[in-house]
Design an enzyme around this catalytic site. Structure first.
Site, PDB file in Angstrom:
ATOM      1  CG  ASP A   1       0.430   5.004   4.078  1.00 17.81           C
ATOM      2  OD1 ASP A   1      -0.569   4.090   3.807  1.00 17.81           O
ATOM      3  OD2 ASP A   1       1.321   4.659   4.112  1.00 17.81           O
ATOM      4  CD  GLU A   2      -0.480   2.844   8.279  1.00 16.20           C
ATOM      5  OE1 GLU A   2      -1.566   2.143   8.383  1.00 16.20           O
ATOM      6  OE2 GLU A   2       0.799   2.214   8.391  1.00 16.20           O
TER       7      GLU A   2
ATOM      8  CE  LYS B   1      -2.223  -1.254   3.600  1.00 15.24           C
ATOM      9  NZ  LYS B   1      -1.709  -2.553   3.745  1.00 15.24           N
ATOM     10  CB  THR B   2       3.648   2.431   2.278  1.00 20.17           C
ATOM     11  OG1 THR B   2       2.700   1.978   3.460  1.00 20.17           O
ATOM     12  CG2 THR B   2       4.379   3.744   2.372  1.00 20.17           C
TER      13      THR B   2
ATOM     14  NE  ARG C   1       3.370  -4.724  10.903  1.00 17.22           N
ATOM     15  CZ  ARG C   1       3.029  -4.258   9.757  1.00 17.22           C
ATOM     16  NH1 ARG C   1       3.623  -3.264   8.997  1.00 17.22           N
ATOM     17  NH2 ARG C   1       1.857  -4.583   9.102  1.00 17.22           N
TER      18      ARG C   1
ATOM     19  CD  GLN D   1      -1.617  -3.414   8.740  1.00 14.27           C
ATOM     20  OE1 GLN D   1      -0.625  -2.938   9.196  1.00 14.27           O
ATOM     21  NE2 GLN D   1      -1.968  -3.434   7.425  1.00 14.27           N
TER      22      GLN D   1
HETATM   23  N1  LIG Z   1       5.217  -5.215  -6.437  1.00 13.75           N
HETATM   24  C1  LIG Z   1       6.207  -5.117  -5.590  1.00 13.75           C
HETATM   25  N2  LIG Z   1       7.292  -5.879  -5.977  1.00 13.75           N
HETATM   26  C2  LIG Z   1       8.034  -6.159  -4.983  1.00 13.75           C
HETATM   27  N3  LIG Z   1       8.092  -5.777  -3.814  1.00 13.75           N
HETATM   28  C3  LIG Z   1       6.948  -5.243  -3.348  1.00 13.75           C
HETATM   29  C4  LIG Z   1       5.944  -5.079  -4.081  1.00 13.75           C
HETATM   30  N4  LIG Z   1       5.141  -4.368  -3.445  1.00 13.75           N
HETATM   31  C5  LIG Z   1       5.386  -4.408  -2.180  1.00 13.75           C
HETATM   32  N5  LIG Z   1       6.567  -4.776  -2.194  1.00 13.75           N
HETATM   33  C6  LIG Z   1       7.419  -4.897  -0.919  1.00 13.75           C
HETATM   34  O1  LIG Z   1       6.507  -5.490   0.403  1.00 13.75           O
HETATM   35  C7  LIG Z   1       6.794  -4.937   1.466  1.00 13.75           C
HETATM   36  C8  LIG Z   1       5.459  -4.309   2.157  1.00 13.75           C
HETATM   37  O2  LIG Z   1       4.979  -3.191   1.339  1.00 13.75           O
HETATM   38  P1  LIG Z   1       4.492  -2.103   1.821  1.00 13.75           P
HETATM   39  O3  LIG Z   1       5.030  -1.598   3.227  1.00 13.75           O
HETATM   40  O4  LIG Z   1       4.219  -0.866   0.968  1.00 13.75           O
HETATM   41  O5  LIG Z   1       3.023  -2.564   2.401  1.00 13.75           O
HETATM   42  P2  LIG Z   1       2.074  -2.107   3.071  1.00 13.75           P
HETATM   43  O6  LIG Z   1       0.532  -2.649   2.362  1.00 13.75           O
HETATM   44  O7  LIG Z   1       1.891  -0.398   3.150  1.00 13.75           O
HETATM   45  O8  LIG Z   1       2.166  -2.613   4.419  1.00 13.75           O
HETATM   46  P3  LIG Z   1       1.585  -2.622   5.972  1.00 13.75           P
HETATM   47  O9  LIG Z   1       0.169  -2.093   5.712  1.00 13.75           O
HETATM   48  O10 LIG Z   1       1.433  -4.175   6.342  1.00 13.75           O
HETATM   49  O11 LIG Z   1       2.463  -1.633   6.495  1.00 13.75           O
HETATM   50  C9  LIG Z   1       7.963  -4.004   1.131  1.00 13.75           C
HETATM   51  O12 LIG Z   1       9.161  -4.322   1.448  1.00 13.75           O
HETATM   52  C10 LIG Z   1       7.779  -3.692  -0.392  1.00 13.75           C
HETATM   53  O13 LIG Z   1       9.030  -3.067  -0.724  1.00 13.75           O
END
Ligand SMILES: Nc1ncnc2c1ncn2[C@@H]1O[C@H](COP(=O)(O)OP(=O)(O)OP(=O)(O)O)[C@@H](O)[C@H]1O
Length: 729
Positions: free
Chosen positions: A219-220, A33-34, A599, A250
């Site tokens: 975000d969040e 997401k981020t 995490r 979350q």
């Molecule tokens: N398309 C992709 N290819 C490779 N790695 C990815 C891809 N998308 C996300 N990642 C990796 O997955 C991990 C999680 O990504 P991110 O932190 O953006 O997720 P999130 O959904 O915001 O997580 P959370 O809500 O659990 O905090 C990071 O290490 C990111 O680099």
DNA sequence: CCATCGACCCTTTTT
DNA sequence: GGGTCGATGG
């Protein structure tokens, strides 16, 4: 222009390309997401849809903001003078400082931290002579923060159907607001609330910001509160380019006013919104992901999400049943050392716990083992007395109304100006409607006041410094204050390590200021104080620091670590007992556990204690209900330990494989043993397993004394005589 | 006015 | 166990 080859999956790419109109990215943990939000920001710039400064992105922490800013810069290679990527608080503060005058706000206002608000509330309680078991200052503050998070002013405050207590709180709230006004100060919630009011009461300002930020992203999102949502809604209302990113599973901040309902409100206010789901998890092993999904299904109100991963199955999740918190820490550090030996660097490890109070044992063990670590939460550098004292001087220079800062500065070091004098100044400032510091100035010249002789030198000195602020560097001013106030005099030449550390901290503050002056575009005392107010220690976290990380589960949000330990999984601690009254609150605890689990990238370790010392007394708690909600097939208990380490595997507490679906097995310890009170240091004893030993330390603990015994050929062991039959020789 | 000592409440979680 | 606040005596 089309998207360059961003490293994203099709759904992520779709979200990036959809720049126009309202969009919600709704997805589980670790689905990127981020990452998607970051690329979306970059894409809007690269496709020339907007100038970089016309995009606003709001993150949860300063650290997340900084990282996103860095990523955006590295993707787009723009020279970013000012990118609007920040927390709600920082963004609102910026609006208030630069446009607050449009809403009748004095832009030099101070920001009160928790300690300040607490002290203020205490004085209000004294003023109003409130002394009730049901209505404490803490409680009143809590209610007021909640009211503010929902935009409720004192006059509209109600407390359920309890009219009496509600009326009282409403009066306190009113007094509190009055005090803030005379102090020319705001608390944290005010930053948001007053920014919102500014937008609502100044149509010109609202119009300006609506135009200034043509794209808004959050975000969040699941952890935004009512006012925060109103702010972004107002900003995006006309152009409707609002993108929110979140995961209802979350949501862990409802206790401070966060409102999951904002997800529904978004759909209501922006019915034309597109929703994009991300379903591939890139962070964790299959095992960890399975564990998390299995757990979170126990929540009743949630939206089911698909989450899968191409990552390996990975190792099983390990559960350890510790005798007490010392044993728990011992086990965690042992695991860290084992994995470290197999190639994980120190910064791969994170130890999470529910409350900050749990950190101490881990710290002590890490120190003893010589493992570098960084700890977050609890006590911040800027919370230290010496730092707050010196910052108080700086605050006086900026905001003469800040009575709290003046009082603090006056008393550190003590200079013969006491409470009586300060209260007279206070009265004078009220009757003459003057800021506190100016009242002090008037009094110091007025022969009618006998104490003026003592006030005068301090006041004149402060004014002299204030007159120098324009021409001197901030760090020089601070050094001057330290030197001329004699703040460090009592500590200099002292061999007390405490004094030593005070001197070091003051020096560190001076270098922090100097450092800030070097880095900032146009440094100012005001901005420095703002940064300090909004700074949290997680902001200084460094993932490649070569250090083990210790933090609460709440602080862990948004982060990732190869190896994660979640400790203290006991009923009453996690879920916390304060949550047990209410199913909804337990659900939030469960989400917290979910956040913790997700995490982890590679390895996950869980632990709980049979016995834990709290407030110096022992408490026994059954294992957390959450453990029963994990899939049993992937959980592995640590086999019963065989001696060998410093602190002992108290055999009665051997680890067991988790039994799911049933209540925790009854406590199996024998009550047969001696309670330990009649053993003395130096006595020789025989232990059924470890044999002959000599008692080195006797720790009386309240209910369960511990003995540290040195056994021949084995070494030191921690023994609970209550549970083991020790024989005297 | 100020330093020291004891009573008491405390602990969720943080921008 | 620990930090804050108020009472007390110097
Ligand atoms: N398309 C992709 N290819 C490779 N790695 C990815 C891809 N998308 C996300 N990642 C990796 O997955 C991990 C999680 O990504 P991110 O932190 O953006 O997720 P999130 O959904 O915001 O997580 P959370 O809500 O659990 O905090 C990071 O290490 C990111 O680099």
């Amino acid at each position: 222009m089309e998207t360059p080859d961003y490293p994203l999956n099709p759904q992520q790419l779709e979200a990036v390309k959809q720049t126009e109109g309202p969009l919600m990215i709704f997805a589980g943990a670790g689905s990127g997401k981020t990452r998607t939000l970051t690329y979306r920001f970059a894409h809007i710039i690269q496709s020339k849809r907007a100038h970089p400064t016309e995009i606003l992105a709001v993150t949860f922490t300063n650290k997340a903001a900084r990282e996103m800013r860095e990523r955006i810069v590295s993707i787009t290679r723009i020279r970013a003078r000012r990118l609007f990527v920040s927390t709600f608080h920082a963004f609102c503060l910026w609006m208030l400082r630069s446009y607050g005058d449009k809403g009748g706000i004095d832009p030099k206002f101070s920001i009160l931290d928790d300690g300040d608000t607490k002290r203020l509330m205490n004085t209000i309680f004294k003023e109003m002579s409130i002394n009730s078991r049901f209505l404490t200052p803490r409680r009143a503050l809590w209610e007021i923060q909640h009211a503010k998070a929902h935009g409720i002013p004192p006059e509209n405050y109600t407390y359920g159907s309890y009219d009496l207590i509600g009326k009282r709180i409403s009066e306190i709230y009113e007094a509190y607001e009055r005090h803030l006004k005379t102090l020319n100060a705001m608390d944290f919630s005010d930053l948001l609330l007053n920014a919102y009011r500014l937008l609502m009461h100044s149509p010109g300002t609202l119009a300006h910001f609506r135009q200034a930020f043509r794209y808004v992203m959050v975000d969040e999102y699941q952890d935004t509160n009512f006012i925060q949502y109103q702010i972004i809604k107002q900003l995006a209302w006309e152009h409707r380019n609002l993108c929110v990113v979140g995961d209802d599973d979350q949501s862990i901040y409802s206790w401070r006013g966060a409102n999951k309902e904002n997800i529904r409100l978004f759909h209501e206010d922006f019915p034309e919104a597109t929703v994009i789901k991300l379903e591939q998890n890139y962070r964790s092993t299959k095992t960890i992901l399975h564990c998390a999904s299995h757990l979170i299904r126990h929540n009743s109100t949630r939206t089911e999400k698909t989450l899968w991963t191409e990552n390996d199955t990975g190792d099983p999740v390990v559960l350890y049943e510790a005798g007490d918190e010392e044993d728990e820490a011992r086990w965690v550090i042992e695991k860290i050392q084992d994995l470290s030996a197999s190639g994980f660097p120190w910064h791969s490890f994170a130890v999470f716990y529910r409350t900050n109070a749990q950190s101490r044992v881990f710290e002590e063990r890490l120190i003893r083992s010589g493992i570098p670590y960084q700890i977050f939460g609890g006590f911040k550098f800027y919370d230290r007395k010496e730092i707050k004292d010196l910052l108080a001087y700086l605050k006086c220079l900026v905001n003469p109304g800040d009575e709290l800062a003046v009082r603090r500065a006056v008393a550190a070091p003590s200079r013969g100006i006491g409470k009586g004098t300060l209260d007279q100044i206070k009265t004078f400032s009220i009757t003459h409607n003057l800021p506190f510091l100016e009242a002090m100035g008037k009094i110091s010249e007025d022969p009618a006041f006998k104490m003026r002789k003592r006030v005068r030198p301090f006041y004149d000195w402060l004014m002299e410094i204030r007159s120098l602020t324009a021409e001197m560097e901030i760090s020089e001013i601070l050094e001057k204050i330290v030197k001329e106030s004699g703040y460090l005099t009592p500590y200099e030449g002292s061999s007390d390590p405490r004094a030593q550390s005070i001197i070091e901290n003051v020096q560190e503050l001076i270098s922090a200021v100097a450092n800030y002056e070097e880095e900032a575009d146009s440094p100012s005392l005001e901005e420095f104080l703002d940064l300090v107010s909004l700074m949290t220690d997680t902001d200084t976290l460094n993932e490649t620091s070569g250090k083990v990380t210790l933090m609460t589960l709440h602080s862990a949000k948004g982060l990732e670590f190869p190896v994660v330990f979640i400790t203290g999984l006991e009923e009453g601690l996690f879920p916390h007992e304060r949550s047990l009254v209410d199913e909804g609150k337990v659900d939030e605890e469960r989400r917290l556990f979910y956040v913790g689990i997700t995490r982890s990238q590679k390895r996950l370790f869980l632990s709980f204690c049979r016995e834990r010392y709290q407030y110096g007394r022992a408490s026994f708690r059954p294992r957390s209900r959450f453990l029963r909600e994990l899939p049993e097939d992937i959980l592995q208990g640590t086999p019963k330990r065989k001696s060998a380490s410093l602190h002992g595997s108290h055999s009665p507490f051997a680890s067991t494989k988790l039994s799911t679906g049933a209540t925790a097995p009854p406590n199996t310890r024998s009550e047969a043993g001696n309670n330990g009170n009649d053993f003395k240091v130096g006595e020789q004893v025989i232990h059924p397993v470890f044999g002959r030993g000599i008692i080195k330390v006797r720790e009386l603990g309240n209910t369960h004394p511990k003995l540290l015994i040195h056994f021949e050929g084995i070494g030191l062991k921690l023994i609970y005589p209550k549970f083991v039959e020790l024989t005297r020789i």
